[in-house]
Design a protein around this motif. Sequence first.
Motif, mmCIF file in Angstrom:
data_model
loop_
_atom_site.group_PDB
_atom_site.id
_atom_site.type_symbol
_atom_site.label_atom_id
_atom_site.label_comp_id
_atom_site.label_asym_id
_atom_site.label_seq_id
_atom_site.Cartn_x
_atom_site.Cartn_y
_atom_site.Cartn_z
ATOM 1 N N MET A 1 0.823 -1.206 0.000
ATOM 2 C CA MET A 1 0.000 0.000 0.000
ATOM 3 C C MET A 1 0.858 1.258 0.000
ATOM 4 O O MET A 1 0.457 2.290 -0.516
ATOM 5 C CB MET A 1 -0.938 0.017 1.224
ATOM 6 N N TRP A 2 2.026 1.184 0.623
ATOM 7 C CA TRP A 2 2.921 2.338 0.682
ATOM 8 C C TRP A 2 4.356 1.866 0.919
ATOM 9 O O TRP A 2 4.569 0.761 1.418
ATOM 10 C CB TRP A 2 2.498 3.327 1.774
ATOM 11 N N THR A 3 5.302 2.693 0.547
ATOM 12 C CA THR A 3 6.716 2.461 0.848
ATOM 13 C C THR A 3 7.330 3.782 1.293
ATOM 14 O O THR A 3 6.918 4.853 0.825
ATOM 15 C CB THR A 3 7.507 1.927 -0.370
ATOM 16 N N LYS A 4 8.281 3.698 2.194
ATOM 17 C CA LYS A 4 9.023 4.882 2.648
ATOM 18 C C LYS A 4 10.359 4.398 3.168
ATOM 19 O O LYS A 4 10.404 3.563 4.070
ATOM 20 C CB LYS A 4 8.266 5.630 3.728
ATOM 21 N N ASP A 5 11.421 4.927 2.582
ATOM 22 C CA ASP A 5 12.772 4.506 2.928
ATOM 23 C C ASP A 5 12.869 2.987 2.778
ATOM 24 O O ASP A 5 12.611 2.467 1.721
ATOM 25 C CB ASP A 5 13.159 4.992 4.332
ATOM 26 N N SER A 6 13.175 2.287 3.861
ATOM 27 C CA SER A 6 13.300 0.829 3.766
ATOM 28 C C SER A 6 12.059 0.110 4.300
ATOM 29 O O SER A 6 12.066 -1.102 4.463
ATOM 30 C CB SER A 6 14.539 0.357 4.528
ATOM 31 N N ARG A 7 10.992 0.867 4.578
ATOM 32 C CA ARG A 7 9.777 0.258 5.115
ATOM 33 C C ARG A 7 8.704 0.155 4.039
ATOM 34 O O ARG A 7 8.706 0.904 3.080
ATOM 35 C CB ARG A 7 9.237 1.088 6.284
ATOM 36 N N ALA A 8 7.791 -0.798 4.247
ATOM 37 C CA ALA A 8 6.639 -0.937 3.346
ATOM 38 C C ALA A 8 5.454 -1.447 4.157
ATOM 39 O O ALA A 8 5.606 -2.272 5.053
ATOM 40 C CB ALA A 8 6.953 -1.904 2.207
ATOM 41 N N GLY A 9 4.288 -0.934 3.830
ATOM 42 C CA GLY A 9 3.048 -1.371 4.472
ATOM 43 C C GLY A 9 2.224 -2.190 3.498
ATOM 44 O O GLY A 9 2.076 -1.829 2.329
ATOM 45 N N PHE A 10 1.693 -3.300 3.986
ATOM 46 C CA PHE A 10 0.923 -4.233 3.175
ATOM 47 C C PHE A 10 -0.498 -4.343 3.705
ATOM 48 O O PHE A 10 -0.723 -4.288 4.913
ATOM 49 C CB PHE A 10 1.543 -5.635 3.228
ATOM 50 N N GLN A 11 -1.446 -4.535 2.805
ATOM 51 C CA GLN A 11 -2.837 -4.794 3.169
ATOM 52 C C GLN A 11 -3.158 -6.219 2.762
ATOM 53 O O GLN A 11 -2.891 -6.620 1.625
ATOM 54 C CB GLN A 11 -3.766 -3.832 2.439
#
Length: 112
Positions: free
Chosen positions: A75-85
Amino acid sequence: MSTGAQLSVPDMRRSTRCPVDHPVIAEHQARGDVKMHLCNISANGFMVDDAKDLARGDRVIVRLPVIGRIEAYVMWTKDSRAGFQFERIIRFEDFGEMIEALQPNPKLRRPR
């Protein structure tokens, strides 16, 4: 014509996220098996802190305790992180059992 998942961005920020420290191997359609580290999880999705070359709309399949194989979308990425649904919401009872399996330290578990 656009390719990839057609994602909505519902406001799921009110979902309770539980901190976890759990490595998984995700199946990515184009990249094959990808090692990821889950750092928090909710009944709606999860966040990884070591996202490599992932983009919004990417689809992965992960295997979680109690739940088994489940599909999730970036759903989103920022730097080395990512959010999943997740493709579906995890049932409350199953989520509780999964958290107990992922968090062997009782101090990290939410009271029931």
